[in-house]
Motif scaffolding. Structure first.
Motif, short mmCIF file in Angstrom:
data_model
loop_
_atom_site.label_atom_id
_atom_site.label_comp_id
_atom_site.label_asym_id
_atom_site.label_seq_id
_atom_site.Cartn_x
_atom_site.Cartn_y
_atom_site.Cartn_z
N THR A 264 43.73 48.52 47.20
CA THR A 264 44.56 49.84 47.45
C THR A 264 45.86 49.61 46.81
O THR A 264 46.16 48.37 46.06
CB THR A 264 44.79 50.01 49.08
OG1 THR A 264 45.38 48.93 49.51
CG2 THR A 264 43.44 50.33 49.50
N GLY A 265 46.66 50.56 46.73
CA GLY A 265 48.14 50.37 46.09
C GLY A 265 48.91 49.40 46.83
O GLY A 265 48.72 49.34 48.02
N PHE A 266 50.07 48.82 46.12
CA PHE A 266 50.61 48.06 46.82
C PHE A 266 52.04 48.74 47.54
O PHE A 266 52.68 49.27 46.89
CB PHE A 266 51.32 46.99 45.88
CG PHE A 266 52.19 45.79 46.46
CD1 PHE A 266 51.86 45.05 47.31
CD2 PHE A 266 53.68 46.00 45.95
CE1 PHE A 266 52.95 44.13 47.92
CE2 PHE A 266 54.61 45.18 46.35
CZ PHE A 266 54.44 44.38 47.38
N LEU A 267 52.18 48.39 48.73
CA LEU A 267 53.37 48.85 49.60
C LEU A 267 54.18 47.76 50.06
O LEU A 267 53.58 46.72 50.80
CB LEU A 267 52.88 49.75 50.58
CG LEU A 267 52.39 51.16 50.17
CD1 LEU A 267 51.86 52.04 51.51
CD2 LEU A 267 53.29 51.90 49.48
N ARG A 268 55.35 47.46 49.47
CA ARG A 268 56.24 46.38 50.09
C ARG A 268 56.32 46.33 51.56
O ARG A 268 56.65 45.28 52.17
CB ARG A 268 57.52 46.44 49.45
CG ARG A 268 58.14 45.18 49.54
CD ARG A 268 59.39 44.83 48.58
NE ARG A 268 59.11 44.66 47.03
CZ ARG A 268 58.86 43.52 46.73
NH1 ARG A 268 58.99 42.34 47.66
NH2 ARG A 268 58.46 43.49 45.30
N VAL A 269 56.55 47.48 52.28
CA VAL A 269 56.64 47.71 53.60
C VAL A 269 55.44 47.16 54.26
O VAL A 269 55.81 46.28 55.28
CB VAL A 269 56.87 49.23 53.76
CG1 VAL A 269 56.62 49.35 55.34
CG2 VAL A 269 57.91 49.72 53.43
N ASP A 270 54.09 47.21 53.88
CA ASP A 270 53.14 46.69 54.53
C ASP A 270 52.93 45.19 54.21
O ASP A 270 52.79 44.45 55.27
CB ASP A 270 51.74 47.19 53.89
CG ASP A 270 51.62 48.74 54.10
OD1 ASP A 270 51.97 49.29 55.17
OD2 ASP A 270 51.00 49.30 53.43
#
Length: 478
Positions: A264-270
């Motif tokens: 999936t796409g990268f989210l810095r929050v996750d």
């Protein structure tokens, strides 16, 4: 550790038997063959403890060892070393063909006598994530393919194989198919695993193994760590001409991660919510660890990338930690430069027997922990007008180049640049040193100083003479 039922995997291959094309006399017998495979790193370390018996009627001092392959699954053997078991004597391993080595024993072995020796070798680019894509919170598993038995040109009486460095794993039977006729051994002995002292042990097998026995197998095991690899490393050391105390060192890395890709796409929050970086137990590469040594203290270090200076670095517990601007998931790349100064007395020494001759003792790698290198260029920048004498490396280099490169305050051809090129290295090779000898006289040093002084004098004199010329424009009285 759990060993589950066998799972079939189909893969295409071309089976090669280069070993069987070599005329090897079957005058040896492997009385005991103990094989150990270490899977704790991002590469495979294998060791073979062999007790061999001379079954011929004449003394023998040559033994042929073949990499435990048999179906072209070991791509790159980085290093191989052989030593006697009962005495600290190294044995020369001469490469005959791909995967085939001739061992020259220190003394001939009499008929019906035995000899014990240990073989260690490392091969890289043989681990692959399965599945190759997963979510950020997934646990990575790696698949290693190998020959289940000893691929030896001699009969093996007793055989044992042990896997170490894994917590959970399951064997996977490989059904190989291709356009070529399958050449793996039919009716090979059945060898079941067991768990012993946190290791997966196969054997001992007391049935005779015939020469070149091939039984492909796969092992799927949990490895929630990055598969860091440096595609290109430029490691440079600048040897000063004067009596300064500092030695300038700079490294340029082209880094990648061969671990599982992010599905999936990268989210810095996750990433921050999962606390993956603080736990340091994730297959994404989030930090680079450089250990301090007695001679390497990273004085005045700097950390830059293609954007500019990077401030996310720290020193903790005698280790330099560098954190890239983003975590590297599988298939992601990052280029950066690390430079620092070290005490020159730790690396350069004067040769007593030779006048004006110096020896540079420099580590082959300043290694990040648990990493492999595809291409390495080790550059020595010697003082201008220095004479390169010789170089010695415990690891064979693919090529050597001697050239000149202009730098600051060079007044003729520039620094003498000696470049050694290596391929397929790994982090443990940072423990070995490369020795380089060069000559540099005081005449060379003072001649350069006089040249620089002369150029400065000519420049100042020219400036003074030009200042005497009146180039002003005055108005004429009408």
């Amino acid at each position: 550790m759990k060993v589950n039922s066998l799972i079939s995997i189909f893969t295409a291959f071309f089976l090669v038997g280069v070993c069987q094309c070599i005329d090897i006399k079957t005058t040896w017998e492997n009385v005991n063959y103990i094989r150990s495979v270490d899977l704790s790193r991002s590469y495979v370390k294998e060791s073979c403890l062999i007790e061999a018996k001379n079954t011929g009627d004449k003394p023998q001092d040559e033994y042929y060892f073949t990499i435990n392959d048999g179906f072209d699954i070991v791509p790159n053997v980085s290093v191989i070393s052989v030593s006697m078991v009962d005495q600290p004597v190294a044995i020369d391993a001469i490469k005959v063909e791909h995967g085939v080595y001739k061992l020259k024993l220190p003394a001939p072995v009499a008929p019906n006598s035995k000899v014990d020796f240990k073989i260690r070798y490392v091969y890289i680019d043989s681990l692959s994530p399965l599945p190759n894509k997963m979510t950020m919170d997934g646990t990575q598993h790696l698949l290693v393919k190998m020959n289940k038995f000893a691929y030896s040109p001699y009969v093996t009486k007793t055989y044992t194989m042990t896997f170490t460095g894994i917590l959970k794993g399951q064997e996977m039977e490989l059904h190989l198919a291709g356009n070529q006729e399958q050449q793996f051994t039919e009716n090979a002995p059945d060898l079941k695993p067991r768990v012993e002292n946190k290791s997966l042990v196969y054997g001992p097998l007391l049935t005779d193994l015939q020469p070149y026995t091939v039984k492909p197998m796969g092992l799927l095991y949990e490895h929630n760590r990055p598969l860091a690899k440096v595609n290109n490393l430029e490691r440079s050391v600048w040897v000063p001409a004067s009596s300064t105390n500092n030695l300038a060192i700079e490294e340029y890395y082209e880094l990648t991660n061969n671990a599982a890709e992010l599905s999936t796409g990268f989210l810095r929050v996750d990433w921050m919510q999962g606390k993956y970086e603080s736990n340091r137990n994730h297959w994404a590469l989030s930090h680079l660890q450089f250990p301090y040594t007695d001679v390497n203290q990273f004085e005045d270090y700097y950390f830059t990338d293609l954007v500019g200076m990077v401030s996310t670095h720290s020193v903790n517990l005698n280790n330099l930690f560098l954190r890239p601007r983003f975590p590297l998931f599988g298939g992601w790349n990052y280029n950066f430069t690390l430079g620092w100064n070290n005490q020159i007395k730790n690396y350069i020494h004067k040769v007593n027997e030779e006048p004006d001759t110096y020896m540079v003792k420099f580590p082959l790698l300043n290694s990040i922990k648990d990493i492999t290198y595809e291409n390495v260029s080790l550059n020595f920048y010697l003082p201008e007008s220095a004479e390169f004498v010789n170089v010695s490396s415990p690891i064979e280099f693919s090529s050597i180049e001697v050239d000149n490169e202009l730098s600051y305050l060079d007044v003729s051809k520039g620094h003498v640049k000696v470049t050694l090129k290596y391929h397929d290295l790994f982090d443990d090779l940072s423990k070995i040193d490369v020795l380089l000898m060069f000559k540099y006289t005081q005449v060379n040093y003072w001649w350069k100083v006089m040249k620089i002084s002369g150029f400065i004098f000519i420049g100042l004199t020219s400036y003074y003479l030009l200042s005497l010329i009146d180039v002003s424009i005055d108005k004429k009285d009408k």
